[in-house]
Write a protein that holds these residues in place. Structure first.
Motif, PDB file in Angstrom:
ATOM      1  N   VAL A   1       0.873  -1.169   0.000  1.00 35.57           N
ATOM      2  CA  VAL A   1       0.000   0.000   0.000  1.00 35.57           C
ATOM      3  C   VAL A   1       0.909   1.217   0.000  1.00 35.57           C
ATOM      4  N   ARG A   2       0.527   2.250  -0.804  1.00 39.50           N
ATOM      5  CA  ARG A   2       1.363   3.435  -0.819  1.00 39.50           C
ATOM      6  C   ARG A   2       0.629   4.625  -0.243  1.00 39.50           C
ATOM      7  N   VAL A   3       1.222   5.237   0.740  1.00 42.44           N
ATOM      8  CA  VAL A   3       0.650   6.438   1.352  1.00 42.44           C
ATOM      9  C   VAL A   3       1.659   7.550   1.133  1.00 42.44           C
ATOM     10  N   GLY A   4       1.249   8.571   0.363  1.00 41.58           N
ATOM     11  CA  GLY A   4       2.198   9.619   0.037  1.00 41.58           C
ATOM     12  C   GLY A   4       3.371   9.000  -0.700  1.00 41.58           C
ATOM     13  N   GLY A   5       4.574   9.325  -0.252  1.00 37.19           N
ATOM     14  CA  GLY A   5       5.732   8.797  -0.952  1.00 37.19           C
ATOM     15  C   GLY A   5       6.258   7.516  -0.339  1.00 37.19           C
ATOM     16  N   LYS A   6       5.502   6.894   0.544  1.00 31.07           N
ATOM     17  CA  LYS A   6       6.044   5.760   1.288  1.00 31.07           C
ATOM     18  C   LYS A   6       5.322   4.465   0.918  1.00 31.07           C
TER      19      LYS A   6
END
Ligand SMILES: Nc1ncnc2c1ncn2[C@@H]1O[C@H](COP(=O)(O)OP(=O)(O)OP(=O)(O)O)[C@@H](O)[C@H]1O
Ligand SMILES: [Mg+2]
Lengths: 842, 258
Positions: A155-160
């Motif tokens: 899962v990607r949240v923002g750049g992470k």
């Protein structure tokens, strides 16, 4: 009074009518059931809240702030004795590369051992530990299931880039429903910085959880530190506060549900009165004979008082039993909307209350017609034409009617906050009953006037039956019409709202929005849209700011004085600036300014009228804003009315052009995609290019809104169903009293040579016309109500749907005919002689 | 006739009804007395006030003027409940349309007046005895609908005698019955009158019945037109054929009523 004789007579006299009296008592069953069920439900919830109180909050104290902690706050927080955990949360997009979808979510990062009471529940086993260790993300269960995620998925949240650990089931103190608009995602707190989402100006919520040492009482601590808390704009919540809030919410819910119970009970009571009226009119001869044989007033009254009491007791008791069942169903209806899990346990208090209210009301309703028997003159045994002596009603009947009114008002009072609401409910109920009765009466008059003298025999006879003396046609119209009214108005409101949403979903309206675009990203977003061939339907700049002072008084002072709602002062305002009003706004006071000079004079701003009301603002008042550290003086130049429901960016505060342009800001861009698939592709591309930009599918929000509406609607429909079924039971009760008369008429007709086809034709016509009249009365009122709702509450154009009308009519008329048929089942097969020999009593 | 000996004494009794437009005098200055165990028939054309008179005598209504002394009690001095108690103890009733309580069995109908006094012991026995006496010993548990008109009237007779009343009021007791059944009911009534010593005041159109009573009071437009006692063997027959005609008409009605 000879009590034993009275008891024996009451028992014997009821012998041939017990089934009928039982049918009467059924009319109140649902009302009592609703009361008992709702009350038990509420008590269980309250008890649950009490038992789980600390686990509900998970901590002794929760402090919430809307701003990143500065030195001052840090110092204050450090000074508080006890264990601390902190949390930051913000909305953002989360991209799930597995299913290839991205969603707006509430990202939460928790640092510390919260909760100390209760627990965060997640599945599968081990998921929570993985998250605690900083190895994974917990995703709200509904979203987890919807996207078909599995532990280990990326899962990607923002750049992470992170890894899904499992599904989040429950967090202390939070109802699942809360997470629905933006599902919750718990990320390891260490990952927040890497997302790059938490920058100055982004909207975040900061929470600090504390566990106090045993000797500190949280509420005392809050009282002692009140000034400091408001100075730092920290909102404090303790277990007691939470309990109070929950109690209020539960109280409101229970009051609403109880009101539907009362409506069902009243309707049932009126049905009991009507049934008993028919019963009593056949008991007049018996009463006269007994008077002739030497029974006194009181003995006669005693006989029927006992029967009425038995009737009320039966109804109340059956209702209480059913209420226990209702209580078992209610928690399922509210699943996910409640912060605690409702358990099932018997509440004797609720049962006792239901029995008392049901029994009392039923008895009063039954006694009203029964009181007439008290004054039956013995002479009637000699001369059948003699009726009650003297003109007017027995004073006892007035007394009972007064008592009834007082009881109903008392109930309304118990269900409402103050006398005015109680009066309003009482009068509202009375108005609905009267309006229905009036409409029914007018229609009956009209039908009689229009009744064709020719036409099929069955038609003429069936319609004529509606005018039979003691047929209680108007009353039946009221009782069946009330249910139709409630169902109709529900269906109309729902139709109005969904029509509106559908209407909004047209070519020109946006269905896809990009939030949090930085100045330097704006061009990039435009390009992205261009690549996908999507139009830019709107661009809005947003500047975040807080109120520093109003009319020269600082916010901390205003917060202390508690005169205006705290949220209006604490919140972070997202304001915009532009030259003109949009089509969702209307100027109601003051002067609109297109552009400000920016020469040091206070900036003329426009404030939304509701907010102005909350803040006690008037045109000319001065507000100083804190625009990300810099003070900005403004003056309220105009008040606007905003149509919030419209899906377009709306604002509490609008600045004129020429002032805010240099301030740090972000933008919202709205567009329209042609399909969910296209939306998905654009979302993923946007997530790849701009990690901080939220690309939200507005249709998804509409779906959520519709789902919530549907859920609430279901609860309301469930309660309205009580009214409808009660209406049918009232019909059954009244039909039962007219049964013998009808049987005699049919036998007479059969004796005179009518075919059985003609006879069933007559009864079908009678009930069909009755059902139609009732449905019409209910729908007329529902249409008026729908119009009023549309005009004054929803502010929407109202066009009654023919489908809803037809559906209501078909359901009500069909059910009426069915109940009529069931009631007369078997009468057709009995030999006419037997029926004609039967006297009216029985 | 001494005061002691009279069960019913009526002095200058008048009754008028106030209708919307005018006052309608139904009874005017009626005087008569009925001694214990005596029988008297009240006859007269329809609308002459017979039922009204009977109702006043039984305390079912209040007179406009005059007084009624029933079993030594002045009715005007009693309130509604007082009169009801008096009726229960001293009065029996038989009506033209029987007036049984439809929800009670024959036996229960008979025992109501006794049970109303709070008596419970032996009441059933007494009721069974009386029903036996009127020939319905095997119909104790039948409801009024399951009985013919004549049988219902005999149940009503049994009920009228359960409390050993001093006086029996009967308003056209045979009006709904055919001749044969009427005969049977009347026979029973007279023999019960002889056995119990109850006085009987009977309103009738049946001249035969009136003649057998021994005393006939003829009402005409609310006044006593004639108060006549018959000796043994004496036979008067004014309007006998009319009575027959009326009887035939009544029995027709009876068939319709089933
Ligand atoms: N409540 C009342 N109001 C007005 N008039 C009444 C009332 N009751 C009876 N009457 C009148 O009093 C008159 C006498 O009635 P009553 O029933 O006593 O006659 P009757 O002799 O019993 O007749 P029948 O032989 O038909 O039974 C009638 O003209 C009747 O219309
Ligand atoms: Mg008469």
């Amino acid at each position: 009074m000879k009590i034993r004789w009275v008891g024996r007579m009451a028992w014997r006299d009821s012998r041939r009518s017990r089934k009928q009296l039982f049918v009467f008592s059924l009319a109140i069953v649902l009302g009592v059931a609703a009361l008992v069920g709702v009350r038990s439900f509420r008590e269980n919830l309250e008890e649950e809240v009490e038992n789980q109180a600390r686990a509900l909050l998970g901590a002794d104290l929760v402090l919430t702030s809307r701003q990143a902690p500065g030195d001052e706050i840090e110092a204050f927080l450090d000074d508080i004795e006890g264990e601390r955990a902190s949390e930051v949360s913000f909305t953002s997009m989360a991209l799930f590369p597995g299913p290839g979808q991205s969603r707006l979510v509430m990202v939460r990062a928790l640092d510390g051992d919260f909760p100390w009471y209760g627990e965060i529940r997640a599945e599968p086993a081990g998921a929570r530990q993985a998250w605690r260790r900083g190895e994974g993300v917990l995703v709200e269960k509904s979203l987890f299931d919807q996207l078909g995620l599995a532990p280990g998925d990326p899962v990607r949240v923002g750049g992470k880039e992170l890894e899904v650990a499992g599904a989040l089931r429950q967090v202390p103190g939070e109802a699942v429903g809360v997470g629905q608009l933006a599902p919750r995602i718990f990320v390891p707190h260490t990952a927040v910085a890497d997302t790059g989402l938490l920058t100055a100006g982004s909207l975040a919520r900061y929470r600090y959880y504390y566990r106090f040492p045993d000797e500190t009482a949280p509420d005392d601590w809050v009282a002692e530190n009140r000034d400091k808390l408001s100075g730092l704009r920290l909102r404090a919540q303790t277990v007691e506060d939470l309990k109070e809030d929950l109690g209020d919410a539960l109280g409101n819910l229970a009051r609403f549900l109880n009101l539907s119970g009362l409506v069902a009970l009243l309707l049932g009571g009126v049905g009991v009165a009507a049934g008993v009226y028919g019963y009593v009119s056949r008991k007049r001869d018996t009463a006269a004979i007994l008077r002739c044989l030497g029974a006194g007033h009181r003995e006669i009254f005693g006989i029927y008082l006992l029967q009425g009491g038995a009737l009320g007791a039966t109804g109340a008791f059956s209702g209480a039993l059913l209420g226990i069942g209702v209580q078992a169903i209610l928690p399922r209806l509210f699943e996910g909307l409640l912060p605690v899990e409702a358990t099932f346990s018997l509440s004797w208090k609720a049962i006792a209350e239901g029995l008392f209210v049901g029994f009392g009301l039923c008895l009063l309703f039954a006694l009203w017609p029964m009181a007439a028997l008290r004054r039956i003159p013995p002479l009637r045994a000699l001369r059948a034409s003699v009726s009650a002596r003297g003109a007017g009603r027995d004073p006892l009947q007035w007394f009972i009617a007064g008592l009834l009114g007082a009881a109903v008002f008392g109930f309304c009072r118990a269900q409402s906050e103050n006398l005015r609401t109680a009066g309003g409910i009482f009068l509202g109920l009375a108005a609905v009953f009267l309006l229905l009765a009036g409409t029914g009466w007018l229609m009956l008059r009209g039908l009689r006037w229009a009744r064709p003298s020719r036409g099929p025999f069955a038609w003429r006879q069936g319609v004529a039956n509606l005018y039979r003396p003691n047929n209680r046609t108007v009353l039946l119209i009221v009782s069946l019409g009330l249910g139709t009214f409630l169902i109709g108005i529900l269906a109309f409101s729902r139709g109005m709202l969904t029509d509106y949403i559908r209407f909004s979903d047209t070519e020109e309206t946006p269905n896809f929005a990009f939030f949090d675009i930085q100045d330097d990203q704006l061009e990039g977003v435009r390009e992205l849209l261009g690549e996908f061939d999507l139009p830019v339907l709107g661009e809005t700049p947003i500047v975040t700011m807080r109120i520093e002072s109003i009319r020269g008084r600082p916010v901390s002072e205003l917060l202390r004085e508690n005169e205006v709602p705290g949220w209006t002062l604490r919140r972070e305002y997202r304001s915009t600036y532009r030259r003109e009003l949009t089509d969702t706004e209307r100027l109601i006071e003051g002067q609109w300014t297109e552009e400000a000079a920016g020469d040091g004079e206070p900036v003329p701003i426009s404030v939304e009228s509701g907010l102005a009301g909350d803040l006690n603002l008037e045109v000319g008042d001065e507000i100083v804003w804190d625009v990300q550290g810099l003070p900005l003086r403004s003056e309220v130049a105009s008040l606007r009315e905003v149509e919030w429901r419209r899906i377009s960016p709306n604002f509490f505060v609008v600045f004129p052009a020429g002032v805010l342009e240099p301030a740090p800001k972000f933008h919202v861009v709205v567009t329209r995609t042609s399909s969910p698939g296209e939306t998905g592709r654009v979302q993923i591309e946007a997530a790849n290019r701009f990690s901080n930009v939220s690309a939200v599918d507005l249709r998804m929000l509409l779906n959520t809104v519709e789902e919530v509406l549907g859920r609430i609607g279901f609860v309301v429909r469930f309660m309205a169903g009580f009214t409808v079924v009660t209406g049918l039971l009232v019909l059954a009760a009244v039909a039962a009293t007219g049964r013998y008369q009808r049987r005699r008429e049919w036998c007479l007709l059969r004796t005179l040579g009518a075919s059985s086809g003609q006879i069933s034709g007559i009864r079908t016509v009678e009930f069909l016309v009755l059902g139609t009249l009732a449905a019409t009365a209910g729908l007329v009122l529902a249409t008026a109500g729908g119009w009023a709702l549309g005009r004054f509450v929803f502010d929407l154009p109202f066009a009654p749907s023919a489908g809803v009308m037809f559906g209501c009519w078909a359901a009500v008329a069909g059910a009426t005919v069915l109940v009529g048929w069931l009631n007369d089942l078997g009468s057709g097969r009995r030999p006419p002689l037997e029926v004609l020999r039967e006297s009216g009593d029985g | 006739m001494s005061q002691e000996n009279s069960v019913l004494k009526i002095c200058s009794l008048s009754k008028s009804y106030r209708t919307a437009s005018r006052e309608l005098t139904v009874l005017r200055g009626i005087d008569f007395e009925l001694s214990a165990g005596g029988v008297c028939a009240v006859v007269g054309p329809s609308g002459s006030g017979k039922t009204t008179l009977l109702g006043l005598c039984a305390g079912l209504d209040r007179p406009s003027e005059g007084s009624v002394i029933l079993c030594g009690q002045v009715l005007e001095k009693l309130d509604e409940d007082g009169r009801a108690r008096l009726r229960n103890r001293e009065v029996g009733f038989v009506f033209q349309n029987f007036q049984l309580v439809p929800s009670l069995t024959a036996l229960e109908n008979v025992t109501i007046p006794a049970e109303m006094q709070g008596r419970l012991h032996g009441v059933g026995e007494a009721g069974r005895g009386l029903l036996d006496r009127v020939g319905l010993g095997d119909r104790l548990d039948h409801y009024p609908v399951q009985l013919s008109g004549g049988e219902q009237q005999r149940v009503a007779l049994a009920r009228a005698f359960i409390n050993r009343p001093k006086i029996l009021f009967a308003d056209e007791p045979t009006g709904n019955l055919d001749d044969e059944t009427s005969e049977c009911v009347i026979e029973l009534m007279f023999s019960l009158n002889r056995e119990t010593g109850a006085a009987v005041m009977i309103v009738t159109h049946d001249w035969e019945l009136a003649r057998r009573s021994g005393r006939v009071i003829r009402l005409k437009s609310g006044e006593v037109a004639e108060d006549r006692r018959f000796g043994e063997g004496e036979r008067g027959d004014p309007g006998g054929s009319r009575a027959m005609g009326k009887g035939a008409e009544k029995s027709q009605q009876g068939v319709f009523r089933l």
